[in-house]
Design an enzyme around this catalytic site. Structure first.
Site, PDB file in Angstrom:
ATOM      1  N   PHE A 162       0.867  -1.179   0.000  1.00  0.00           N
ATOM      2  CA  PHE A 162       0.000   0.000   0.000  1.00  0.00           C
ATOM      3  C   PHE A 162       0.902   1.228   0.000  1.00  0.00           C
ATOM      4  CE2 PHE A 162      -2.316   3.539   1.761  1.00  0.00           C
ATOM      5  CZ  PHE A 162      -3.471   3.510   0.998  1.00  0.00           C
ATOM      6  N   ASP A 247       9.478   3.054   1.713  1.00  0.00           N
ATOM      7  CA  ASP A 247       8.270   3.814   2.048  1.00  0.00           C
ATOM      8  C   ASP A 247       8.068   3.713   3.558  1.00  0.00           C
ATOM      9  OD1 ASP A 247       5.738   4.783   2.544  1.00  0.00           O
ATOM     10  OD2 ASP A 247       4.802   3.808   0.822  1.00  0.00           O
ATOM     11  N   LYS A 276       2.908  11.532   6.843  1.00  0.00           N
ATOM     12  CA  LYS A 276       2.077  11.325   8.029  1.00  0.00           C
ATOM     13  C   LYS A 276       2.637  11.977   9.290  1.00  0.00           C
ATOM     14  CE  LYS A 276      -0.373   7.291   6.262  1.00  0.00           C
ATOM     15  NZ  LYS A 276      -1.556   8.030   5.823  1.00  0.00           N
TER      16      LYS A 276
END
Length: 424
Positions: A162, A247, A276
């Protein structure tokens, strides 16, 4: 810690919360959400305030947040240091665009590069934008530095990944919900089983420019790769002359008990992809971090963002980095994570099939004949816990790192009770 413990009025005994004393969650009024697109299926709670690890809904009921906005709130809701940094900058300057520069972008970039042990930073806003930026950088690096033939660059990805929801990214997703109805997809990607070094080795060619990997797969259910996988991947990338792109949008910045999840194997990727928690949960902020030998392939006009590197986000980001540099939050995530995951693992064989995790990040697989992940999250909501399901029978937990052991102990009691109730 800066935050006070939860209000004693909502606690009873050692860990219990008197549910009858809390207003029952209510389904949000449909007329107020009538214009909201259905790309999410939120739990029936409307949050109006938050502080630390706790939030309050429109009825005054309080909930312990065990999701942290998918790790964007690693430092909790409205951390005083981050809110103060935002207020200071709000009174000065919020946006210039990159047609000009501002006094926050340079210092922020220097601090982030230093934290990563790299030379340069390219700021964007969202995690998906950062991933897209890494993809573009790797492709251009492949053409300009490695000598890959035009339009032949290939990036290796992993099943279960993801990385966001842009059309390019969903094209190499293996999740049908993310892919269906969005083709045709961008070529240039090949996907292999996560954790399988032999599968990676088998697909590497002279046209491969990078390997895009989550050091821990979050959306897949907090899947931790086999020990040595990241080290082996680093070696394969070195041997093949390709970029290792990590990531760390969800796993980075203290979530796993280290500054980065790659640190658990002593690995430094060629490109860090961050987001984030970098924002402090206040202003979207993401970045890729690499050496100039990688990032100097981008030139004026080849990539950009109006809001990327805006002074408000960078001012908050600078404070985030100052907090990370203390080491306090890495230590808290490591210590509390050991306790939390240990408590969850006691549920295996009692409605729980497996528990995975690292630091203060855990995935819980429910028995196939028990409640679904969604059903468990709805049951936890009634008990004052916010969590998120992923896939049919998996629930993930990512508590704010400002949470304390007492709150985690209460949370695990509620999880155990909800799992037991779902088996009846």
């Amino acid at each position: 810690m800066t935050f006070a413990p939860p209000d004693p009025s909502i606690l009873n005994g050692e860990h219990a919360v008197p549910l009858a004393a809390r207003p029952a969650p209510v389904e949000p009024q449909r007329d107020s959400d009538v214009a909201v697109a259905h790309n999410y299926h939120p739990l029936p709670v409307r949050i109006v305030t938050g502080e630390g690890a706790w939030v309050t809904d429109e009825n005054g009921a309080r909930y312990l947040d065990l999701l942290s906005a998918y790790s964007a709130l690693n430092f909790g809701h409205r951390h005083p240091r981050l809110v103060a940094a935002a207020h200071r900058q709000l009174d000065r300057l919020t946006l210039t665009s990159r047609a000009f520069t501002n006094d926050q972008l340079g210092p922020f970039s220097e601090s982030l590069a230093r934290l990563c042990g790299k030379e340069a930073v390219l700021t964007m806003n969202t995690g998906a934008e950062a991933v897209e930026t890494a993809i573009k950088t790797a492709r251009r690096w492949g053409y300009f530095r490695k000598g890959v033939a035009p339009d032949q660059a290939v990036i290796v990805t992993f099943n279960g990944n993801f990385h966001g929801r842009t059309t390019t990214i969903v094209g190499f997703s293996t999740d049908p919900d993310a892919r269906e109805g969005f083709g045709p997809f961008t070529p240039g990607f090949v996907s292999v089983p996560y954790g399988d070094l032999d599968a990676v080795r088998a697909v590497l060619t002279n046209s491969t420019v990078g390997v895009l990997v989550e050091p821990i797969q979050g959306e897949a259910g907090v899947v931790v790769p086999p020990e040595g996988f990241l080290r082996g991947l680093r070696q394969l990338c070195d041997e093949a002359g390709v970029l290792m792109m990590a990531d760390e949008v969800q796993s980075g910045l203290c979530r796993t008990g280290k500054t980065f999840a790659c640190d658990h194997e002593g690995v430094r990727p060629d490109i860090y992809i961050l987001g984030k928690a970098l924002s402090g949960g206040i202003m979207p902020l993401s970045a890729i971090v690499a050496d100039w030998s990688v990032l100097d392939v981008l030139t004026p006009g080849s990539h950009g963002s109006t809001f990327g590197g805006n002074p408000l986000a960078c001012a908050v980001g600078r404070e985030v980095l100052a907090m990370v540099e203390t080491g306090e939050f890495q230590a808290r995530a490591a210590e509390l994570g050991t306790f939390f995951i240990g408590q969850l693992r006691e549920l295996v064989g009692h409605g729980v099939q497996a528990v995975r995790g690292r630091g203060l990040w855990a995935g819980l697989d429910l028995d196939a004949d028990g409640p679904s992940g969604r059903a468990l999250c709805e049951a936890l909501l009634e008990r004052g816990i916010l969590a998120k399901d992923c896939h049919d029978h998996t629930v993930r937990f990512a508590p704010p790192i400002v949470i304390d052991r007492f709150e985690l102990a209460w949370a695990t009691e509620q999880i155990a009770a909800a799992v037991a109730a779902g088996r009846r």
